[in-house]
Design an enzyme around this catalytic site. Structure first.
Site, PDB file in Angstrom:
ATOM      1  N   GLU A 285     -17.285 -39.137  23.017  1.00 43.77           N
ATOM      2  CA  GLU A 285     -17.600 -39.145  21.583  1.00 43.77           C
ATOM      3  C   GLU A 285     -17.361 -40.526  20.963  1.00 43.77           C
ATOM      4  O   GLU A 285     -16.331 -41.155  21.194  1.00 43.77           O
ATOM      5  CB  GLU A 285     -16.726 -38.104  20.879  1.00 43.77           C
ATOM      6  N   LYS A 340     -23.268 -33.697  15.627  1.00 40.22           N
ATOM      7  CA  LYS A 340     -22.146 -32.780  15.431  1.00 40.22           C
ATOM      8  C   LYS A 340     -22.304 -31.989  14.138  1.00 40.22           C
ATOM      9  O   LYS A 340     -22.515 -32.561  13.065  1.00 40.22           O
ATOM     10  CB  LYS A 340     -20.848 -33.588  15.413  1.00 40.22           C
ATOM     11  N   CYS A 391     -16.210 -32.384  20.597  1.00 39.59           N
ATOM     12  CA  CYS A 391     -14.797 -32.410  20.212  1.00 39.59           C
ATOM     13  C   CYS A 391     -14.351 -31.156  19.468  1.00 39.59           C
ATOM     14  O   CYS A 391     -14.180 -30.104  20.058  1.00 39.59           O
ATOM     15  CB  CYS A 391     -14.522 -33.678  19.394  1.00 39.59           C
TER      16      CYS A 391
END
Length: 530
Positions: A285, A340, A391
């Site tokens: 990420e 995301k 994440c």
């Protein structure tokens, strides 16, 4: 000389006993919460979780609503305070302990209500089952509030291995959590029955409530498939490492990029020396920031001669940023990307910004990112479909579910945990990815900036992993799978079905309480009249 013997104050002894009982319950509640914490990674003590809920049930049993809420809240604080200590590393000394304490208190309120409503449903037939439903049902609104939800510390996340995790393939995290809590509550009911504190319970029924979840979990294990169904891929993930400086990492993105280019070059030399060719390269990420392109990363991908998934902070035309995973082709450069969806509150966006300014001056330095819309949940790369969730999204059910529904045969989790120090956060997150592997029957590649990176098999076992705050790489052969689990087919139905059952149980508990009181009042009236 004579002495006069006087009787003790009749009120003194009960008050003393009351004080001792209150203190004992308080200590047991806190110790049980801490026991639940000990069941979480990095410790492989999954079997402690049911025992923690045994203590929980024994403490709240027989208490009034307010008392049960209080003891369950103490249980929550005993659990969340140690579980979330990594927040102190993230925020640093400038913020102090208050955000950590406030978040722990907010999450403990849910367990407080869980304990209070558990006392309402415990008197129903199969009371421990209804009580377990209440505890798990309250994890659903915790994924909504506060600040867009914070499902960290769900009961199921304590079970990346052991007897219960196989149930994830049937009902996901909600069913695994229910099995854990039910086992603990069943054991508590058995203890109460054996000591005569709850004579209404059948010994056979309470024993069954304790054993059935364990037996069910063990029975499902043989159905967990790990074999390749559409070939295999050789995947490499690069962990370039980052300095352990918490929030100050925000201004060091060039360093992250440089570290990952260096480690990628080192890995390529090793691959050439061993005559190994990888099918897919993965960067973690936000390992780089990108506006229109990046010549260095482009050259690195061409050197590998294979497609890559690169975690990048992408600048949009309106000036805002998106936390993204890009497919990078050695011939055509960056292409398809996933953004995301579930952003980290106070890290990637600031909820209630004007209110937050009253608490800390650091708010102005945090710009709101733009969340993704769920497009490209499964990226077309390396001749297959790869599901990506980034994440924090690992803690939520829907991102992985959406990617599998979109055809993903392999799951990749780019993550940047360098913000959170050398504590347990990275291991806790890895445990969630292991649960997702079993839930969806897919291998999972966890690609972390500073660790822990891992290659996880579809049964949740770890095939290879790295250490924290080291530059390292992993290369492994992973199966591509197409089979859909029952959990995938049921989707959110399991979670909302358990929530509906819990609401029905609480309603039934209050109805039973009302009828019992009305019957007692009628009996007292008849006795007075007679």
């Amino acid at each position: 000389m004579s002495s006069t013997v006087t009787d003790p104050d009749p009120e003194a002894a009960p008050r003393k006993r009351f004080s001792r009982a209150w203190l004992l319950r308080f200590l047991v509640a806190a110790a049980s919460g801490f026991t639940l914490y000990l069941s979480f990674a990095p410790r492989p003590l999954w079997w402690l979780a049911p025992l923690a809920f045994t203590g929980f049930a024994l403490v709240v049993h027989g208490r009034r609503f307010r008392g049960a809420f209080g003891y369950a809240f103490v249980f929550g604080m005993g659990f969340f305070l140690p579980l979330l200590t990594w927040l102190l590393d993230f925020l640093g000394p400038d913020f102090g302990p208050w955000p950590w304490i406030a978040l722990s208190m907010a999450l403990s309120v849910y367990l407080g209500f869980g304990g209070a409503f558990a006392t309402v449903v415990w008197r129903l037939p199969l009371g421990p089952l209804w009580a377990a439903l209440v505890i798990i049902a309250l994890e659903t609104p915790r994924a909504w509030f506060p600040f867009g939800g914070f499902p960290w510390g769900r009961v199921a996340f304590s079970q990346p291995e052991g007897a219960f995790v196989s149930l994830a393939s049937i009902g996901g995290a909600p069913l695994v959590g229910l099995a854990v809590v039910l086992t603990g509550f069943g054991l508590a009911a058995l203890c109460l029955r054996l000591r005569g504190a709850d004579p209404r319970r059948s010994l056979i029924a309470t024993s069954a409530l304790t054993l059935v979840p364990v037996v069910a979990g063990l029975a499902v294990w043989p159905t967990i498939g790990t074999e390749a169904q559409d070939g295999e891929l050789t995947v490499a993930t690069v962990q370039g490492n980052a300095p352990d400086i918490g929030l100050a990492l925000e201004g060091r993105r060039d360093e992250l990029r440089s570290n990952h280019l260096t480690e990628s070059a080192r890995l390529l030399e090793k691959l050439k020396a061993s005559n190994t060719k990888v099918d897919l390269l993965v960067w973690p990420e936000t390992a780089m920031a990108m506006r229109t392109g990046d010549a260095g990363v482009d050259q690195m991908v061409r050197d590998y001669g294979t497609q890559a998934i690169i975690g990048a902070l992408v600048r949009l035309p309106d000036g805002t940023a998106q936390n993204s995973a890009l497919v990078w082709d050695p011939a055509t450069g960056p292409g398809q990307r996933y953004a995301k969806q579930q952003l980290v509150p106070f890290g990637e966006y600031v909820p209630a910004r004007e209110v937050a300014k009253l608490v800390t001056p650091f708010v102005d330095s945090v710009a709101n990112m733009t969340p993704g819309d769920g497009a490209n949940a499964a990226l077309s790369v390396a001749g297959t479909k790869v599901g990506v969730f980034i994440c924090y999204e690992t803690a939520f059910d829907y991102p992985a579910r959406e990617s599998v529904a979109d055809g993903a045969e392999l799951l990749v989790v780019p993550t940047n945990n360098a913000w959170y120090g050398p504590g347990e956060m990275s291991y806790q997150q890895l445990a969630m990815s292991r649960l997702r592997a079993v839930e969806h029957g897919r291998a999972v590649i966890v690609s972390a900036t500073s660790g822990v990176s891992a290659i996880v098999a579809p049964d949740g076992s770890i095939k290879a992993s790295t250490s924290l705050f080291t530059a390292d790489s992993l290369v492994g052969r992973v199966p591509l799978r197409q089979q859909t689990t029952l959990s995938d087919l049921l989707g959110v139905t399991t979670e909302y079905g358990l929530l509906a059952l819990a609401i029905a149980g609480v309603t039934g508990g209050y109805v039973l309480r009302f009828r019992t009181r009305r019957a007692s009042a009628a009996k007292a009236t008849r006795e007075a009249a007679g």
